[in-house]
Design an enzyme around this catalytic site. Structure first.
Site, PDB file in Angstrom:
ATOM      1  N   ASP A  81       0.697  -1.376  -0.048  1.00  0.00           N
ATOM      2  CA  ASP A  81       0.219  -0.077  -0.181  1.00  0.00           C
ATOM      3  C   ASP A  81       1.084   1.084  -0.547  1.00  0.00           C
ATOM      4  OD1 ASP A  81      -2.020  -1.771   0.441  1.00  0.00           O
ATOM      5  OD2 ASP A  81      -1.881  -1.198   2.430  1.00  0.00           O
TER       6      ASP A  81
ATOM      7  N   GLU B 180     -11.502   0.059  -3.557  1.00  0.00           N
ATOM      8  CA  GLU B 180     -10.508   0.967  -2.381  1.00  0.00           C
ATOM      9  C   GLU B 180      -9.135   1.320  -2.676  1.00  0.00           C
ATOM     10  OE1 GLU B 180      -9.375  -2.426   0.271  1.00  0.00           O
ATOM     11  OE2 GLU B 180      -8.535  -3.928  -1.803  1.00  0.00           O
TER      12      GLU B 180
HETATM   13  O1  FUB Z   1      -3.123  -4.050   2.847  1.00  0.00           O
HETATM   14  C1  FUB Z   1      -4.306  -4.493   3.568  1.00  0.00           C
HETATM   15  C2  FUB Z   1      -5.112  -3.665   2.744  1.00  0.00           C
HETATM   16  O2  FUB Z   1      -5.270  -4.191   1.120  1.00  0.00           O
HETATM   17  C3  FUB Z   1      -5.377  -2.360   2.065  1.00  0.00           C
HETATM   18  O3  FUB Z   1      -5.300  -1.441   2.418  1.00  0.00           O
HETATM   19  C4  FUB Z   1      -6.224  -2.141   0.499  1.00  0.00           C
HETATM   20  O4  FUB Z   1      -6.175  -1.315  -0.364  1.00  0.00           O
HETATM   21  C5  FUB Z   1      -5.253  -3.860   0.043  1.00  0.00           C
HETATM   22  O5  FUB Z   1      -4.017  -3.489  -0.417  1.00  0.00           O
END
Ligand code: FUB
Length: 672
Positions: free
Chosen positions: A33, A223
């Site tokens: 991320d 997301e």
């Molecule tokens: O790393 C945990 C979660 O996985 C992140 O917050 C999302 O965007 C995905 O990458």
């Protein structure tokens, strides 16, 4: 308002540096991320930190307990500034939740605001917390409460040209809201939203939610919003599951984007920035940043954990915009970005491009951080590696770590698979090889094992160039890394008509005229008897005036003259040489009752003003004053000291001085 202060405690005391121009860029821990930001001319990387779940914690899920920050000024050398926020220190957070997901950090009015999701102490779901600092690397001070009205993950903050700040997050779609000037509260009314009841769970009280849904985005799971402004366009980029399997893609995350003329939309969906990962790693998450005139895409992939897609690693590739502001799709590379110095270790297994039959595999399947290697299966297979800076090279050679059957050949070339040959490597039983970290070469006698070979260069490229490795033999070649090395300066060339010098304070003579090495085919030094040496040296001495050989006047850096280094530079072979050496000594007056004291590897013979004065027979090592002459005189005026050193399968060096009756060094003469 009570503020919890966590001063330097959060910053690890040491800063580690990793140099890696290739993907993944952080190689000693998992990082995911990635949010990259440019502060004060450096790129700061704020990733989340995947770890292997400890016992008692769900094993097949994301597991993150803290955040590190990294920085770089060339996208190649990364400094790990250590932990900046940790789950047990978040006042409102679950200290054992392992839910420190994708963060962001922005700077406003000289203050740094670090936004991060975390599970709350009580209740379920995620909230977004803030920590502030005076420097991008901290120390960070945690706000006592999360941001009211934000329930979700993956915060991202955009600061507009007029200083207004907007926050975006995911949770019930992608939402966005204006932030107040204090950067820790939403601007505007919160709405009461009834929470959907989850099966088997108690009913949740209604929640106060701020901001608005981002309109215009495609259907499908989204997301990780990352919003930024370029020119007068606002971009909202996000991981997106397009769910379209028609082109063979599996329903995992792509990176996609939309554009708008206003920070909170409505958005005009434009398409894909990066397609689904080929190995089905489920998530991707990213940021875009402009640094020194080039835009870069930071993203993640599970390269170091191919069987577990919840342990991920940050990668970087260049990204470009079309004239209308739309984004050109990025194909992930192993090479990544940044100019790699030719004198650094070039992990060519993380190549820019390769022939279709090239495979990459982990060096050690149980320790992913030990890296990869690339296998070139047959003649014609190739890999290329872009942007290597050769400008720091002078008098250099190549070191390569490779594995192949004996006699297999591979070449290192400039530019591409058809380019000019930089070095030719042959894996042979008698290869002269150097163990990593050891300066002493030895000979190997086994085939098809990992070897570090030292190879002379045919040609040295100039400036920044791409290189290629090509398989030239019938058998497979596996390559781990290459490195170009400059030979250390063991000698300085003494220009003609230089001022005279003196012996060093221990009497050792460092200025010598050395004739280019004469090759000898000697298997063992047991042949170095008095009679053999006298005959060999006499024969060679006879030939000396008739030869058109080159002589070099050199000053040694060390008291012992490393003539094997001289052979490496000016000879055809490192071992098996005869060296002639001469030095011209000027004395102000006769120096009587002194002795010549020599150590040599291997045997040697010495003449003063044409008279034999010393013979070191047998298989010698270089030991100070190993052989000492009878009493002799250095006469007033000019004297010539001549020596011959001979060695079979060993590395030659020598140390030479004059000593008095008490063994004290003689230093009162000049050396021309
Ligand atoms: O790393 C945990 C979660 O996985 C992140 O917050 C999302 O965007 C995905 O990458």
């Amino acid at each position: 308002m009570r503020q919890t202060i966590f001063p330097l405690l959060f910053v690890t005391l040491t800063m580690a540096t990793t140099a890696s121009a290739q993907n993944p860029v952080i190689r000693d821990q998992f990082t995911a991320d990635p949010t990259a930001r440019v502060f004060n001319g450096r790129v700061y990387l704020y990733p989340s930190h995947d770890i292997v779940p400890p016992e008692g914690v769900r094993q097949d899920w994301f597991c993150m307990a803290d955040y590190h920050v990294f920085s770089s000024d060339n996208l190649t050398d990364w400094t790990d500034h250590g932990v900046i926020v940790s789950q047990e220190n978040v006042p409102w957070g679950n200290p054992t939740g392992y839910s420190m997901w994708a963060p962001d950090c922005v700077q406003k009015n000289g203050k740094y605001y670090f936004y991060f999701p975390n599970g709350p102490k009580e209740g379920r779901g995620f909230a977004i917390g803030v920590a502030t600092a005076d420097l991008p690397e901290g120390p960070y001070k945690l706000e006592p409460k999360p941001i009211a009205g934000v329930s979700g993950i993956d915060p991202c903050v955009l600061i507009d040209n007029d200083g207004s700040a907007y926050i975006y997050w995911s949770g019930m779609g992608i939402r966005g809201a204006k932030l107040k000037d204090n950067m820790i509260e939403l601007d505007g009314e919160l709405q009461e939203v009834k929470m959907p009841r989850r099966e088997g769970m108690p009913e949740m009280p209604p929640m106060k939610v701020g901001g608005q849904q981002m309109e215009g985005l495609p259907d499908g799971f989204k997301e990780g919003p990352f919003a930024f402004k370029r020119g007068d366009w606002y971009y909202l980029t996000f991981p997106w599951v397009r769910g379209d399997t028609s082109n063979g893609a599996t329903p995992t995350e792509t990176l996609a984007y939309a554009m708008s003329k206003s920070p909170l939309g409505p958005w005009d969906f434009k398409g894909i920035i990066m397609a689904e990962h080929a190995n089905h790693c489920w998530t991707n998450h990213h940021s875009l940043v402009e640094y020194k005139g080039q835009w870069y895409l930071f993203y993640h992939h599970n390269d170091f954990s191919p069987r577990d897609d919840k342990r991920r690693s940050v990668c970087i590739d260049k990204i470009t915009f079309h004239a209308d502001g739309t984004i050109q799709e990025v194909k992930p590379t192993l090479r990544g970005v940044g100019i790699a110095s030719a004198t650094s270790r070039l992990e060519v297994d993380r190549y820019s491009a390769a022939s279709t039959n090239v495979n990459t595999a982990l060096n050690d399947t149980t320790h992913a951080f030990r890296g990869l290697h690339a296998s070139l299966p047959q003649k014609g297979s190739w890999i290329t590696f872009g942007d290597v800076d050769f400008s720091g090279l002078s008098d250099s050679y190549l070191v390569v770590c490779a594995k192949a059957a004996d006699n297999t050949e591979f070449y290192v070339r400039e530019k591409n698979a058809k380019g000019k040959v930089i070095a030719k490597v042959t894996m042979t039983v008698k290869s002269e090889i150097t163990r990593p970290g050891s300066p002493t070469p030895f000979r190997r006698d086994q085939s098809n094992q990992w070897l570090t070979l030292t190879v002379p260069l045919e040609y040295t490229p100039k400036g920044v160039a791409d290189i290629a490795v090509t398989c030239e033999g019938a058998a497979e070649v596996s390559i781990d890394w290459l490195q170009f090395k400059n030979r250390p300066n063991y000698f300085t060339t003494v220009p003609a008509k230089s001022a005279p010098t003196q012996p060093d304070e221990r009497g050792f003579i460092r200025r010598w005229q050395l004739r280019e090495p004469i090759k000898q085919d000697i298997r063992s030094n047991v042949i170095f008897t008095d009679s053999w040496l006298r005959k060999t040296f006499a024969d060679e001495l006879d030939k000396l005036p008739k030869q058109k050989a080159k002589w070099y006047t050199l000053e040694s850096e060390t008291y012992n003259i490393k003539i094997f280094r001289f052979a490496e530079k000016y000879g055809s072979q490192l071992y098996g040489n005869l060296f002639w050496c001469e030095t011209n000594i000027d004395c102000a007056e006769d120096i009587e009752n002194i002795r010549l004291a020599v150590g040599s590897n291997g045997a040697s013979m010495w003449w003063l003003n044409g008279e034999e004065v010393l013979l070191l027979e047998g298989d010698r090592r270089m030991v100070e004053d190993d052989g000492v002459s009878n009493r002799l005189t250095l006469k007033k005026g000019h004297n010539v000291l001549r020596g011959a050193v001979i060695n079979g399968p060993g590395l030659s060096d020598m140390c030479v001085r004059f000593i008095d009756e008490q063994g004290k060094p003689i230093t009162n003469f000049n050396i021309q």
